[in-house]
Design a protein around this motif. Structure first.
Motif, PDB file in Angstrom:
ATOM      1  N   VAL A   1       0.844  -1.198   0.000  1.00  0.00           N
ATOM      2  CA  VAL A   1       0.000   0.000   0.000  1.00  0.00           C
ATOM      3  C   VAL A   1       0.880   1.250   0.000  1.00  0.00           C
ATOM      4  O   VAL A   1       0.654   2.198  -0.764  1.00  0.00           O
ATOM      5  CB  VAL A   1      -0.908   0.019   1.255  1.00  0.00           C
TER       6      VAL A   1
ATOM      7  N   LEU B   1       1.208   4.156  -2.843  1.00  0.00           N
ATOM      8  CA  LEU B   1       0.979   5.572  -2.531  1.00  0.00           C
ATOM      9  C   LEU B   1       2.201   6.414  -2.903  1.00  0.00           C
ATOM     10  O   LEU B   1       2.076   7.497  -3.481  1.00  0.00           O
ATOM     11  CB  LEU B   1       0.725   5.742  -1.030  1.00  0.00           C
TER      12      LEU B   1
ATOM     13  N   ARG C   1       2.501   6.887  -6.639  1.00  0.00           N
ATOM     14  CA  ARG C   1       1.485   7.834  -7.128  1.00  0.00           C
ATOM     15  C   ARG C   1       1.870   9.267  -6.741  1.00  0.00           C
ATOM     16  O   ARG C   1       1.659  10.205  -7.494  1.00  0.00           O
ATOM     17  CB  ARG C   1       0.135   7.511  -6.511  1.00  0.00           C
ATOM     18  N   SER C   2       2.408   9.412  -5.527  1.00  0.00           N
ATOM     19  CA  SER C   2       2.746  10.751  -5.046  1.00  0.00           C
ATOM     20  C   SER C   2       3.849  11.387  -5.879  1.00  0.00           C
ATOM     21  O   SER C   2       3.839  12.588  -6.117  1.00  0.00           O
ATOM     22  CB  SER C   2       3.205  10.703  -3.588  1.00  0.00           C
TER      23      SER C   2
ATOM     24  N   ARG D   1       2.297  12.771  -8.770  1.00  0.00           N
ATOM     25  CA  ARG D   1       1.281  13.802  -8.547  1.00  0.00           C
ATOM     26  C   ARG D   1       1.807  15.192  -8.878  1.00  0.00           C
ATOM     27  O   ARG D   1       1.212  15.929  -9.638  1.00  0.00           O
ATOM     28  CB  ARG D   1       0.839  13.766  -7.079  1.00  0.00           C
TER      29      ARG D   1
ATOM     30  N   ARG E   1      -1.416  17.784   6.355  1.00  0.00           N
ATOM     31  CA  ARG E   1      -2.808  17.370   6.556  1.00  0.00           C
ATOM     32  C   ARG E   1      -3.027  15.961   5.974  1.00  0.00           C
ATOM     33  O   ARG E   1      -3.692  15.122   6.588  1.00  0.00           O
ATOM     34  CB  ARG E   1      -3.749  18.362   5.881  1.00  0.00           C
ATOM     35  N   GLU E   2      -2.430  15.732   4.803  1.00  0.00           N
ATOM     36  CA  GLU E   2      -2.569  14.409   4.171  1.00  0.00           C
ATOM     37  C   GLU E   2      -2.015  13.313   5.092  1.00  0.00           C
ATOM     38  O   GLU E   2      -2.635  12.259   5.270  1.00  0.00           O
ATOM     39  CB  GLU E   2      -1.813  14.406   2.840  1.00  0.00           C
TER      40      GLU E   2
ATOM     41  N   LEU F   1      -3.997  10.183   6.869  1.00  0.00           N
ATOM     42  CA  LEU F   1      -3.561   8.782   6.772  1.00  0.00           C
ATOM     43  C   LEU F   1      -3.472   8.150   8.155  1.00  0.00           C
ATOM     44  O   LEU F   1      -3.880   7.001   8.352  1.00  0.00           O
ATOM     45  CB  LEU F   1      -2.190   8.710   6.084  1.00  0.00           C
TER      46      LEU F   1
END
Lengths: 235, 419
Positions: free
Chosen positions: B5, B9, B12-13, B16, B304-305, B309
């Motif tokens: 996982v 992530l 993907r980050s 981003r 905040r992200e 999480l």
């Protein structure tokens, strides 16, 4: 009726110069399983701090918290993380979806962390999306969803693993009237269908109106705690 | 730890914030490409220096009498029997890696003509073996190099020829102390004149046929040095070790690698290499800071992200590991691209080399050797492994601090953070 949350003499004091800030001052209360409770009060009354402490995101300065039959104030960070994963769902004012994931991936995230197989995850999320009006939006990234849609994805993410408790911090604050009503309908339906306990912090009169119990905080203490008539899902 | 996982992530980050990732990658790609190119060039230059040095000197591996390196005297020579044994063993042991070999009998003496007397280093050589071994024949300016069957011929440097005032065909006398202790002379005739560009060599080196030297010095079958040239200089250490083992009972023999027999060359390469390492370390530190900066800004902007999480059930350690993986992933992808770009750029010079003649018209003396102006880059598997290791290390080091910051996050505070 079983107790979902219990706090005894709960305090949160933030050390600050020149005087420490007492955000929560000796709150003792119980929330029953399956209840739909709103915590209201002016800014700085301690609503968010209460939610954070109940969710294990902030440790209290004094007092105790039980989630079901587990006392959480002395738990390790790792155990608290596991407790949140298994038993608590969060809905935030700013949605807080992970921007790199699609709506479906956001919603299934807690299931993914729990190690639920992919097929089962997808089935659960798709059923839930269907129920809360998100069908067809599964592959959209958060940036391509409206505020109301994002908040519904956030609700789906919070409830998909069937937690015992949902903590919602001002969930309608960024939504227009229609989206707020739709969201409350969704949450109320989930509350009724699954028996999930909801605890809101809110300024929104619509949320207070729909709650079955309204706790009002002022200056870190409970000013009033009233049980209200059962609300109904709007047509 | 939910590794899959977190990895998903992290990947993907990286994708981003494409501008951030692209700029960080670009810094790494350029830095690493420069690193690979300059390192390959330095390795190529060292290869050339070593090759030239060992051909003019005592080869990659030299077999001598134990005291010879320190004294350089004729009395510290290998006698005929030892020479036979050592050359047989060495040719057998080094068979696979041997390019050529040459025996040399050396003595310090005096070269005298009607004009002058000059101190010289006289080397008795086997013309055929020496031709295959050293590149001194390529430095020919006039006449010819020694040939099989030559007896009283000498091959001398231009500056020596000038000082003695001799030309091809002229005669002069060599004088040296022989093995009997007497000082004896040997008349020789100039067969050819060379110019290496190294003043000490052009002023003092004289090649004469080894049989003539042995007869003159009363040392039948003897040599000062048995020099062995290998296909790759990297094979030196293993060759020396094997020979030392095989010849460990021969007390009158010492086996040396080129670093021992040509200490000036080894020291010069070591010095230059140290300078290169310092330069490369600075370059790598800049790259690491660029990555640290990019990841740190990313971490500070996503509190905040990370809070969310953790609210959903990720532990602090897992949140930190997510950031760590993101940094590592960014580094590895950029690192692979950087090394590939560097290799691709360097590839163009692998065949014909890079011509630096514009910067060193008359050649550049380095470590007692003249550096050729054309340098062919050298890139080895070892270097590839080191570069990969360096990239991963940079990734780990520059991601650790941001990861630590993310893992120690105050979740409730992080939730207040406006993204």
């Amino acid at each position: 009726m079983k107790t979902a949350v219990r706090t005894t003499n709960l305090w949160k004091i933030y050390p600050q110069e020149p005087d420490p800030v007492e955000a929560v001052r000796g709150i003792s209360t119980e929330i029953e399983t399956g209840d739909f409770v709103a915590m209201a009060g002016p800014s700085g009354s301690g609503k968010t701090t209460m939610l954070n402490m109940i969710g294990g995101l902030t440790r209290p300065s004094r007092g105790q918290i039980w989630i079901g039959d587990r006392e959480i104030t002395e738990m390790s960070d790792k155990d608290l993380a596991q407790l949140r994963l298994e038993r608590i769902g969060f809905v935030f004012q700013s949605y807080n979806l992970l921007p790199v994931l699609t709506a479906l991936e956001n919603a299934e995230f807690t299931l993914l962390l729990s190690g639920v197989p992919k097929d089962e995850r997808r089935k659960k999320v798709l059923e839930l999306f269907d129920k809360i009006g998100l069908s067809g939006l599964e592959d959209r990234k958060p940036g391509k969803l409206s505020g109301g849609q994002q908040q519904r994805v956030a609700v789906a993410r919070a409830v998909v693993a069937n937690p015992a408790l949902i903590l919602a911090d001002e969930p309608t604050a960024n939504l227009d009237s229609k989206a707020s009503t739709d969201l409350l309908d969704v949450m109320e339906r989930l509350n009724q269908d699954h028996g999930t306990t909801f605890l809101f912090s809110t300024h929104d009169p619509r949320v207070m109106e729909r709650s079955r119990r309204l706790i009002t905080l002022v200056d870190g203490q409970i000013e009033s705690d009233e049980r209200r008539n059962h609300s109904s899902v709007s047509p | 730890m939910r590794l899959t996982v977190l990895l998903k992530l992290a990947m993907r980050s990286v994708g981003r914030n494409t501008r951030r990732s692209a700029l960080t990658s670009l810094a790494m790609v350029l830095g690493l490409a420069l690193l690979v190119f300059s390192r390959s060039l330095a390795e190529g230059a060292y290869d050339k220096m070593i090759d030239s040095g060992v051909r003019m000197g005592s080869g990659h591996i030299a077999i001598q009498a134990p005291e010879y390196l320190e004294t350089g005297k004729l009395e510290h020579r290998l006698e005929a029997g030892v020479v036979r044994l050592a050359s047989e063993v060495a040719n057998d042991v080094l068979r696979e890696s041997l390019l050529s070999w040459a025996p040399r009998l050396s003595v310090n003496g005096l070269a005298s003509s009607t004009t002058a007397a000059v101190p010289v280093r006289i080397e008795g050589v086997d013309p055929e073996l020496e031709r295959a071994f050293s590149d001194i024949e390529d430095k020919l300016q006039d006449g010819r190099y020694l040939e099989a069957g030559d007896r009283l011929h000498a091959y001398i440097g231009t500056e020596l020829a000038q000082r003695l005032d001799v030309q091809v065909g002229n005669r002069f006398v060599l004088t040296a102390q022989t093995s009997t202790g007497d000082v004896e002379g040997q008349l020789v005739r100039v067969a050819g004149i060379f110019q290496t560009g190294i003043p000490e060599v052009d002023q003092s080196l004289i090649h004469i046929p080894i049989d003539t030297a042995r007869e003159w010095l009363h040392t039948p079958g003897a040599t000062s040095t048995l020099a062995f040239l290998l296909k790759e200089s990297e094979l030196t250490d293993i060759g020396v070790e094997t020979l030392q083992l095989k010849l460990e009972n021969e007390r009158q023999i010492r086996v040396l690698g080129w670093r021992e027999s040509s200490p000036e060359l080894a020291a010069a390469i070591r010095l230059d290499s140290t300078g290169n390492y310092i330069f490369h370390s600075i370059l790598l530190a800049i790259i690491a800071l660029a990555i640290l900066n990019a990841i740190m800004i990313s971490v500070l902007g996503r509190r905040r992200e990370f809070g969310v999480l953790q609210a959903m059930g990720l532990t602090g350690v897992e949140t930190g590991f997510y950031v760590f993986l993101e940094g590592l992933f960014l580094t590895v992808v950029s690192g692979v691209a950087g090394i590939s770009a560097g290799l691709l750029f360097t590839w163009g010079f692998f065949r014909d080399g890079l011509d630096f003649s514009i910067f060193m018209e008359d050649g550049l003396e380095f470590g007692g050797q003249i550096m050729e102006p054309i340098i062919i880059p050298h890139f080895s598997v070892e270097q590839l492994l080191i570069s990969t290791f360096v990239v991963v290390t940079i990734g780990i080091i520059s991601s650790l601090y941001p990861a630590l910051r993310a893992s120690k996050l105050d979740v409730a505070e992080a939730m207040k953070f406006e993204q």
